[in-house]
Motif scaffolding. Structure first.
Motif, PDB file in Angstrom:
ATOM      1  N   ASN A 231      30.649  35.956  38.228  1.00 22.28           N
ATOM      2  CA  ASN A 231      30.945  37.390  38.228  1.00 22.28           C
ATOM      3  C   ASN A 231      30.087  38.178  39.231  1.00 22.28           C
TER       4      ASN A 231
ATOM      5  N   ARG B 294      33.861  43.632  52.124  1.00 27.58           N
ATOM      6  CA  ARG B 294      34.852  42.985  51.252  1.00 27.58           C
ATOM      7  C   ARG B 294      36.232  43.592  51.462  1.00 27.58           C
TER       8      ARG B 294
ATOM      9  N   GLY C 221      24.400  41.230  42.206  1.00 28.03           N
ATOM     10  CA  GLY C 221      24.542  41.106  40.770  1.00 28.03           C
ATOM     11  C   GLY C 221      23.186  41.066  40.111  1.00 28.03           C
TER      12      GLY C 221
ATOM     13  N   GLU D 151      38.667  43.759  45.947  1.00 30.11           N
ATOM     14  CA  GLU D 151      38.109  42.458  45.579  1.00 30.11           C
ATOM     15  C   GLU D 151      36.619  42.592  45.259  1.00 30.11           C
ATOM     16  N   ARG D 152      36.191  41.879  44.226  1.00 29.40           N
ATOM     17  CA  ARG D 152      34.754  41.818  43.920  1.00 29.40           C
ATOM     18  C   ARG D 152      34.061  40.848  44.875  1.00 29.40           C
ATOM     19  N   PHE D 153      34.762  39.757  45.214  1.00 24.69           N
ATOM     20  CA  PHE D 153      34.210  38.757  46.126  1.00 24.69           C
ATOM     21  C   PHE D 153      35.308  38.363  47.107  1.00 24.69           C
ATOM     22  N   SER D 154      34.959  38.284  48.400  1.00 25.79           N
ATOM     23  CA  SER D 154      35.960  37.994  49.439  1.00 25.79           C
ATOM     24  C   SER D 154      35.513  36.836  50.325  1.00 25.79           C
TER      25      SER D 154
ATOM     26  N   GLU E 272      29.387  40.006  42.987  1.00 26.56           N
ATOM     27  CA  GLU E 272      30.074  40.732  44.039  1.00 26.56           C
ATOM     28  C   GLU E 272      29.568  40.211  45.374  1.00 26.56           C
TER      29      GLU E 272
ATOM     30  N   ARG F 278      32.697  33.837  41.922  1.00 27.98           N
ATOM     31  CA  ARG F 278      33.627  34.465  40.973  1.00 27.98           C
ATOM     32  C   ARG F 278      33.325  34.023  39.547  1.00 27.98           C
TER      33      ARG F 278
ATOM     34  N   LEU G 145      28.280  45.195  51.305  1.00 28.49           N
ATOM     35  CA  LEU G 145      29.388  44.939  50.375  1.00 28.49           C
ATOM     36  C   LEU G 145      30.680  45.608  50.843  1.00 28.49           C
TER      37      LEU G 145
END
Length: 99
Positions: free
Chosen positions: A31, A87, A50, A91-94, A33, A28, A84
């Motif tokens: 930044n 996720r 990314g 959420e961008r990241f889980s 994913e 996070r 991806l």
């Protein structure tokens, strides 16, 4: 900077030491994913997406991990962008459940 997706497997003492939470925080902050989860065999699996230099820096960081972890091996390979989709919505990241 080209966007890339990388699939990573981390082996060693990487469960029960805050490794997933550390990956979540680091990803996070960068930044990125993607997602991270524990596997029943004791390893940790992650997907990072990314800018290539940022993803490479994240994988390098995964080789060290948090202070209580002992990383024995990190395998990385090209990831499928469809990964991806695992996720959580929005959420961008889980952090995903163990499988």
């Amino acid at each position: 900077m080209t966007a890339v997706v990388r699939h990573v497997m981390v082996r060693g003492r990487v469960q029960g030491v805050g490794y997933r939470a550390w990956v979540d925080h680091e990803a996070r902050a960068k930044n990125l994913e993607g997602w991270v989860r524990n596997l029943r065999d004791g390893s940790v699996e992650a997907v990072f997406a990314g800018a290539e230099d940022v993803v490479t820096a994240m994988i390098t960081a995964c080789r060290r991990g948090p202070s209580l972890a002992r990383v024995d091996a990190v395998q990385e390979e090209a990831g499928n962008p469809d990964a991806l989709n695992l996720r959580r919505a929005g959420e961008r990241f889980s952090v995903l459940p163990t499988v």
